[in-house]
Write an enzyme that holds these catalytic residues in place. Structure first.
Site, short mmCIF file in Angstrom:
data_model
loop_
_atom_site.label_atom_id
_atom_site.label_comp_id
_atom_site.label_asym_id
_atom_site.label_seq_id
_atom_site.Cartn_x
_atom_site.Cartn_y
_atom_site.Cartn_z
CB CYS A 50 -0.91 -0.01 1.23
SG CYS A 50 -1.84 1.51 1.49
CD GLU A 125 -2.36 -9.18 -2.95
OE1 GLU A 125 -1.79 -9.24 -4.04
OE2 GLU A 125 -3.25 -10.00 -2.61
CG HIS A 126 -6.78 -5.56 -4.45
ND1 HIS A 126 -6.75 -5.13 -5.76
CD2 HIS A 126 -6.49 -4.47 -3.70
CE1 HIS A 126 -6.45 -3.84 -5.80
NE2 HIS A 126 -6.28 -3.42 -4.56
CG ASP A 127 -5.55 -11.20 -7.91
OD1 ASP A 127 -4.49 -11.28 -7.27
OD2 ASP A 127 -6.28 -12.19 -8.15
CB SER A 129 -2.25 -3.76 -7.38
OG SER A 129 -1.51 -2.61 -7.04
CD GLU A 204 -6.65 -0.25 -3.80
OE1 GLU A 204 -6.40 -0.36 -5.02
OE2 GLU A 204 -6.24 -1.07 -2.96
#
EC number: 1.11.1.10
Length: 373
Positions: A50, A125-127, A129, A204
């Protein structure tokens, strides 16, 4: 003296800061008594997937080592040094502490053990990004994984390419960036790995508009435009672009601004649609929701790479990290849950540790469920 340092700001006096030279850097930045200079992370410091958390740590607004961070410290740092109200980060903080408990196997209370554990895949966390590779992107075998925590210049460049040649971008541009990232991740991830995380990325997107939209423009509150040099500097350096005239938005941005921007991004028409998009990529998305142990979270090994700092000389004289010392240790200071030092080659021990924690948690959850029947 600072005319070259602040090329985009017409009148420095308009900012609620004086301008100060950062020691030894040749960089001027708006300064009040609460502003701290950037200090590069060392090889033993903990960093997150992040850029916001990492920038706060690099400037010392939260502990520089990235460990034992209280909820109150995080709330105050976002509010006082990023102009982001607690309403914006409430859900993300809740999820961060859920992941902390999940990874460590114990209640983290009011203190986040470290930032690194937030790289647990498909959780905080994620795919797809804007600036990180996916956990299983481009790997040949299902058991392989890559660094999904640190900034990746190639990935971020695919975001910047969408707005090449522009100084600012709007909601429609952000929607195209978002779709580009989803498409590429969907294509490059190991088959069966990709998971669309549209709600998280939508938040985001709104956060980016909240933090680095150009407050020098007269209609910024109603029709914000992201200043690309601010965004690029923040993500690439994991530092705040003070020397480019940025300061925390005032008054602080509330969740209403972020959700309004997120919705506007999804509703914006795009001029081109990439191929290989997952189902449901276009159009409104579901709300981001709190994580829960009831969800199907799976323990994964976390990358033990040293913390990132920018060293690319093409970034020019405004890159504060060019002179930062390179990491020289071959030891990973953490293992999952990032409390003990192990060699980076000792993956089998790390896997066993993760598995034992997962088994202990599963037993505890089963026992608790039985007691409640």
């Amino acid at each position: 003296m600072f005319s070259k340092v602040l090329p985009f700001v017409g009148a420095v006096a308009a900012l609620p800061h004086s301008v100060r030279q950062e020691p030894g850097s040749g960089i001027g930045y708006p300064y009040d008594n609460n502003t701290l200079p950037y200090v590069a992370p060392g090889p033993t410091d903990s960093r997150a997937p992040c850029p916001a958390l990492n920038a706060l740590a690099n400037h010392g607004y939260i502990p520089h080592d990235g460990r034992a961070i209280s909820r109150e410290t995080l709330q105050n740092a976002f509010l006082n040094h990023m102009g982001i109200a607690n309403s914006v980060i409430e859900l993300a903080l809740t999820n961060a502490f859920v992941v902390c408990e999940y990874v460590t196997g114990s209640d983290c209370g009011d203190s986040l053990v470290n930032l690194t554990l937030l790289a647990e895949p498909h959780a905080f966390e994620h795919d797809h990004s804007f600036s990180r590779k996916d956990y299983k992107q481009g790997v040949a075998n299902s058991n392989d994984f890559i660094d999904n925590r640190n900034f990746d210049a190639e990935t971020f460049q695919t975001s910047l390419d969408v707005v090449a040649g522009k100084t600012h971008f709007d909601y429609a541009d952000m929607n195209e960036i978002r779709l580009q990232r989803e498409s590429l991740s969907n294509e490059l991830d190991f088959p069966g790995w990709f998971t669309e995380s549209k709600p998280i990325q939508n938040v985001e997107s709104g956060f980016i508009f909240a933090l680095v939209s150009d407050f020098n423009l007269p209609d910024n509150d109603e029709n914000p435009l992201v200043r690309i040099d601010w965004w690029k500097y923040w993500f690439t350096n994991e530092s705040f672009p003070y020397h480019l005239g940025w300061h925390p938005p005032s008054p602080a941005r509330e969740i209403e601004f972020v959700t309004s921007a997120s919705s506007a991004v999804l509703a914006a028409s795009v001029t081109s649609t990439p191929s290989s998009l997952p189902s449901g990529a276009i159009g409104p998305g579901a709300e981001a929701v709190p994580l829960s142990f009831a969800s199907t979270m799976t323990p994964f090994l976390l990358a033990t790479n040293a913390p990132y700092y920018a060293q690319d000389p093409t970034l020019g004289p405004n890159d504060k990290r060019e002179a930062a010392p390179a990491a020289t240790t071959s030891m990973a200071v953490f293992k999952n849950p990032y409390l003990e030092a192990i060699g980076t080659q000792d993956i089998k021990n790390q896997q066993a540790y993760v598995s034992s924690k997962a088994a202990a948690m599963a037993s505890a959850m089963a026992a608790n469920k039985a007691r409640n029947l």
